[in-house]
Scaffold this active site. Structure first.
Site, PDB file in Angstrom:
ATOM      1  N   GLY A 124       0.839  -1.194   0.000  1.00 39.33           N
ATOM      2  CA  GLY A 124       0.000   0.000   0.000  1.00 39.33           C
ATOM      3  C   GLY A 124       0.872   1.240   0.000  1.00 39.33           C
ATOM      4  O   GLY A 124       2.051   1.212  -0.369  1.00 39.33           O
ATOM      5  N   ARG A 125       0.307   2.347   0.447  1.00 42.00           N
ATOM      6  CA  ARG A 125       1.065   3.596   0.487  1.00 42.00           C
ATOM      7  C   ARG A 125       1.900   3.725   1.755  1.00 42.00           C
ATOM      8  O   ARG A 125       2.852   4.504   1.805  1.00 42.00           O
ATOM      9  CB  ARG A 125       0.104   4.776   0.364  1.00 42.00           C
ATOM     10  CG  ARG A 125      -0.418   4.946  -1.062  1.00 42.00           C
ATOM     11  CD  ARG A 125      -1.549   5.951  -1.162  1.00 42.00           C
ATOM     12  NE  ARG A 125      -1.255   7.198  -0.492  1.00 42.00           N
ATOM     13  CZ  ARG A 125      -2.210   8.061  -0.102  1.00 42.00           C
ATOM     14  NH1 ARG A 125      -3.479   7.774  -0.297  1.00 42.00           N
ATOM     15  NH2 ARG A 125      -1.876   9.176   0.490  1.00 42.00           N
ATOM     16  N   GLU A 159       6.013   3.678   2.053  1.00 41.10           N
ATOM     17  CA  GLU A 159       6.776   4.838   1.582  1.00 41.10           C
ATOM     18  C   GLU A 159       7.205   5.720   2.747  1.00 41.10           C
ATOM     19  O   GLU A 159       8.318   6.258   2.758  1.00 41.10           O
ATOM     20  CB  GLU A 159       5.948   5.640   0.576  1.00 41.10           C
ATOM     21  CG  GLU A 159       6.691   6.816  -0.013  1.00 41.10           C
ATOM     22  CD  GLU A 159       5.869   7.579  -1.037  1.00 41.10           C
ATOM     23  OE1 GLU A 159       6.470   8.246  -1.883  1.00 41.10           O
ATOM     24  OE2 GLU A 159       4.620   7.499  -0.982  1.00 41.10           O
ATOM     25  N   CYS A 180       4.177  -6.619  -2.278  1.00 43.81           N
ATOM     26  CA  CYS A 180       3.850  -5.379  -2.963  1.00 43.81           C
ATOM     27  C   CYS A 180       4.849  -4.282  -2.581  1.00 43.81           C
ATOM     28  O   CYS A 180       6.052  -4.473  -2.661  1.00 43.81           O
ATOM     29  CB  CYS A 180       2.406  -4.992  -2.658  1.00 43.81           C
ATOM     30  SG  CYS A 180       1.656  -3.915  -3.887  1.00 43.81           S
ATOM     31  N   HIS A 181       4.366  -3.126  -2.118  1.00 53.13           N
ATOM     32  CA  HIS A 181       5.253  -2.019  -1.777  1.00 53.13           C
ATOM     33  C   HIS A 181       5.942  -2.206  -0.422  1.00 53.13           C
ATOM     34  O   HIS A 181       6.768  -1.376  -0.036  1.00 53.13           O
ATOM     35  CB  HIS A 181       4.476  -0.702  -1.806  1.00 53.13           C
ATOM     36  CG  HIS A 181       4.186  -0.226  -3.193  1.00 53.13           C
ATOM     37  ND1 HIS A 181       3.126  -0.720  -3.939  1.00 53.13           N
ATOM     38  CD2 HIS A 181       4.825   0.671  -3.983  1.00 53.13           C
ATOM     39  CE1 HIS A 181       3.116  -0.138  -5.122  1.00 53.13           C
ATOM     40  NE2 HIS A 181       4.137   0.713  -5.183  1.00 53.13           N
ATOM     41  N   TYR A 221       5.989  -5.390  -5.828  1.00 58.74           N
ATOM     42  CA  TYR A 221       5.206  -4.762  -6.889  1.00 58.74           C
ATOM     43  C   TYR A 221       6.124  -4.537  -8.090  1.00 58.74           C
ATOM     44  O   TYR A 221       7.258  -4.075  -7.926  1.00 58.74           O
ATOM     45  CB  TYR A 221       4.598  -3.441  -6.396  1.00 58.74           C
ATOM     46  CG  TYR A 221       3.651  -2.847  -7.389  1.00 58.74           C
ATOM     47  CD1 TYR A 221       2.436  -3.464  -7.667  1.00 58.74           C
ATOM     48  CD2 TYR A 221       3.986  -1.685  -8.083  1.00 58.74           C
ATOM     49  CE1 TYR A 221       1.573  -2.939  -8.617  1.00 58.74           C
ATOM     50  CE2 TYR A 221       3.124  -1.155  -9.031  1.00 58.74           C
ATOM     51  CZ  TYR A 221       1.920  -1.790  -9.289  1.00 58.74           C
ATOM     52  OH  TYR A 221       1.064  -1.275 -10.241  1.00 58.74           O
TER      53      TYR A 221
END
Length: 199
Positions: A91-92, A95, A121-122, A141
């Site tokens: 997800g976000r 980051e 993923c992320h 990802y």
């Protein structure tokens, strides 16, 4: 079902991918493991908003509001040595989670002790920032391939297992990704083969 109960740490942050936090959180508890979901600067009972990322034919994923995910433990109370495994959803959130030294130190503990780490993923953004991928084979990802290679790792498509590191590209990989994590944990779940789609 034959298993030894394990204590698992789940790293969460605001706008974590909805499926990638909800599914492992519930599935790991379903088979009897204890899961502590934590987020820096948050405590037990605090809520992390989630985001639903989908693949609808565009050049990248779309994003929609998800559910509120309730944390089950205080981040500041975490002692990594008390946990048997680490789960890092995407997800976000990754980051910004990778900017916390405490998060990176926690991740490094699991690699230094060769404990199971499952990321997808992320979530690989956190592992690259923690500088733990040198010489590993993993995935994430697809847009992160350059980041993973820059971190000194070999890239593979699809669910990848390298020792106690289990990685996947996104939530559609959950069945195989979770099965590999359960194998790392020594969790033997008796199950039937899934039926073919046209059965």
């Amino acid at each position: 079902m034959t298993m030894t109960h394990k204590k698992i740490l789940l790293l969460v942050g605001d706008f974590v991918e909805d499926y990638e936090v909800m599914v492992p959180f519930q599935a790991l508890q379903m088979v009897g493991h204890h899961v502590d979901a934590v987020c820096p600067e948050k405590e037990t009972g605090d809520i992390c908003p989630t985001a639903i990322h989908d693949f609808e034919g565009d050049q990248t994923y779309t994003e929609k509001p998800g559910h509120g995910f309730e944390l089950t433990h205080d981040f500041d109370a975490v002692e990594p040595s008390e946990y048997d495994a680490l789960v890092v959803p995407g997800g976000r959130a990754p980051e910004y989670l990778r900017t916390y030294d405490e998060v990176l130190e926690t991740v490094r503990h699991f690699f230094e002790e060769d404990k199971p780490v499952a990321a997808l993923c992320h979530g690989l953004q956190i592992l690259t920032a923690a500088d733990v991928l040198e010489g590993r084979t993993c995935t994430g990802y697809p847009a992160l391939e350059a980041d993973v290679r820059s971190a000194g790792a070999d890239w593979e498509d699809g669910v990848t297992r390298d020792g106690t590191l289990v990685t996947a590209q996104a939530w559609p990989d959950h069945p195989e990704w979770l099965a590999e994590l359960l194998d790392c944990l020594g969790t033997d779940v008796d199950h039937a083969e899934p039926a073919a789609a046209d059965d």
